[in-house]
Design a protein around this motif. Structure first.
Motif, short mmCIF file in Angstrom:
data_model
loop_
_atom_site.label_atom_id
_atom_site.label_comp_id
_atom_site.label_asym_id
_atom_site.label_seq_id
_atom_site.Cartn_x
_atom_site.Cartn_y
_atom_site.Cartn_z
N ASP A 22 46.83 71.53 29.89
CA ASP A 22 45.60 71.06 29.44
C ASP A 22 45.49 69.39 28.96
O ASP A 22 44.79 68.51 28.93
CB ASP A 22 44.90 71.66 28.24
N ALA A 23 46.83 69.00 28.41
CA ALA A 23 47.00 67.59 27.65
C ALA A 23 47.62 66.94 28.77
O ALA A 23 48.67 66.84 29.17
CB ALA A 23 47.77 67.73 26.37
N PRO A 60 39.00 65.86 22.36
CA PRO A 60 38.53 66.73 21.11
C PRO A 60 37.36 66.38 20.38
O PRO A 60 37.47 65.21 20.26
CB PRO A 60 40.04 66.63 20.29
N GLY A 64 37.16 70.02 16.14
CA GLY A 64 37.96 70.80 16.75
C GLY A 64 37.79 71.30 18.11
O GLY A 64 38.81 71.53 18.84
N LYS A 65 36.61 71.46 18.60
CA LYS A 65 36.18 72.03 19.93
C LYS A 65 36.18 71.15 20.83
O LYS A 65 35.45 69.82 20.58
CB LYS A 65 34.82 72.61 19.61
N PRO A 66 36.74 71.12 22.10
CA PRO A 66 36.65 69.78 22.84
C PRO A 66 35.35 69.56 23.57
O PRO A 66 34.50 70.81 23.70
CB PRO A 66 37.53 70.25 23.95
N ILE A 108 42.05 65.72 27.79
CA ILE A 108 41.98 67.26 28.18
C ILE A 108 41.71 67.47 29.44
O ILE A 108 40.55 66.82 29.91
CB ILE A 108 41.15 68.05 26.96
#
Ligand code: A2P
Length: 274
Positions: A22-23, A60, A64-66, A108
């Protein structure tokens, strides 16, 4: 013979390793106008996609939720990196922040490509029309650098409608890149027509492409007959209003909407912003 799964194959199907994929890292950023920019990111080795598909990308969020949005992949399938083309919405939750990204920043990426602007969703034809407004050109930037596009169609027409002439810069550079491209440069020569129009500033072709389709001016300029289900295939990517208007024009010409499950003679997808 036993098939040993490669780490990349495991990563694709294994939710536990999904986070690793994901990153991604930003490798370049180009600001085309104060409203438009493109950027490139690293590509996970396991990511396979079809030209014209989109993925979810984002940053992000504060809690904290993308914050994720669907973005068409603008780069060709064979590219080592992934490219995206975006609008900057001043108060947009994602694009207002994305517009400030720099080389080395993390992005992300949810590596699950999907979409209907794919060659598989069209039945074979002779002439392929790619109709875009604004950032809707992104999936076509990928398709136009896929040799399969020129294997499947004798002629390809890209129309790009933007407000002002400077908004056309990304598409203009794309045309130059295609002409020099070792894979598709030769195949596209004389068979790819670029037809830009601007609506809020005079240019070679002033006005909405929809008007030129309805009046027949587009076909007159191209020296071809108006759309027919026999040989013409159409892909549409722009704002909701644009998509609906072109869809109506396509249906009037006897074209039928296709999908991955049931290929047809036209397909459409909204250009994503936010
Ligand atoms: P217009 O300036 O006449 O609205 P936007 O930046 O608003 O997304 O629009 C991008 C381009 O798409 C503009 O040139 C705009 O023309 C054009 N456009 C928007 N809606 C339609 C539509 N329904 N049919 C044709 N062109 C459209």
């Amino acid at each position: 013979m036993t098939h040993l799964a490669q780490p990349a194959e495991l990563g694709r199907d294994h939710p536990a390793t999904g986070a690793l994929a994901d990153a991604q890292t930003v490798t370049s950023v180009t600001h085309w106008t104060d409203r438009l920019f493109s950027f490139r990111i690293t590509r996970p080795a396991s990511l396979r996609f079809r030209s014209g598909e989109f993925v979810m990308i984002g940053l992000p969020g504060d809690n904290g939720k993308p914050i994720l949005r669907a973005y068409s992949i603008a780069s060709p399938v064979w590219d080592e990196e992934l490219e995206f083309y975006s609008i900057k919405v001043p108060n947009g939750p994602l694009t207002s922040r994305l517009a400030n990204i720099r080389v080395g920043d993390a992005i992300i990426l949810r590596p699950k490509p999907t979409g209907t602007l794919v060659l598989d969703a069209l039945i074979p034809g002779k002439r392929l029309y790619l109709l875009a407004t604004g950032t809707g050109i992104a999936p076509f930037a990928s398709l136009l650098r896929d040799p399969e596009t020129y294997e499947k169609f004798d002629q390809v027409v890209l129309t790009h409608t933007c407000r002002e002439r400077t908004d056309l810069a990304y598409g203009e550079e794309l045309m130059e890149r295609i002409a020099r491209d070792p894979l598709v440069g030769e195949a596209s020569a004389g068979r790819l027509t670029y037809y830009p129009t601007t609506t809020q500033e005079p240019s070679r072709n002033t006005g909405r492409i929809t008007e030129r389709i309805a009046s027949g001016k587009l076909f007159e300029d191209l020296g071809v007959p108006a759309w027919s289900a026999q040989g013409d295939r159409v892909m549409i990517c722009g704002s909701m209003g644009f998509n609906l208007d072109v869809k109506a024009l396509a249906q009037t010409a006897g074209l039928e909407e296709g999908s991955n499950a049931r290929p047809g003679t036209f397909v459409l997808e909204k250009a994503f912003v936010g």
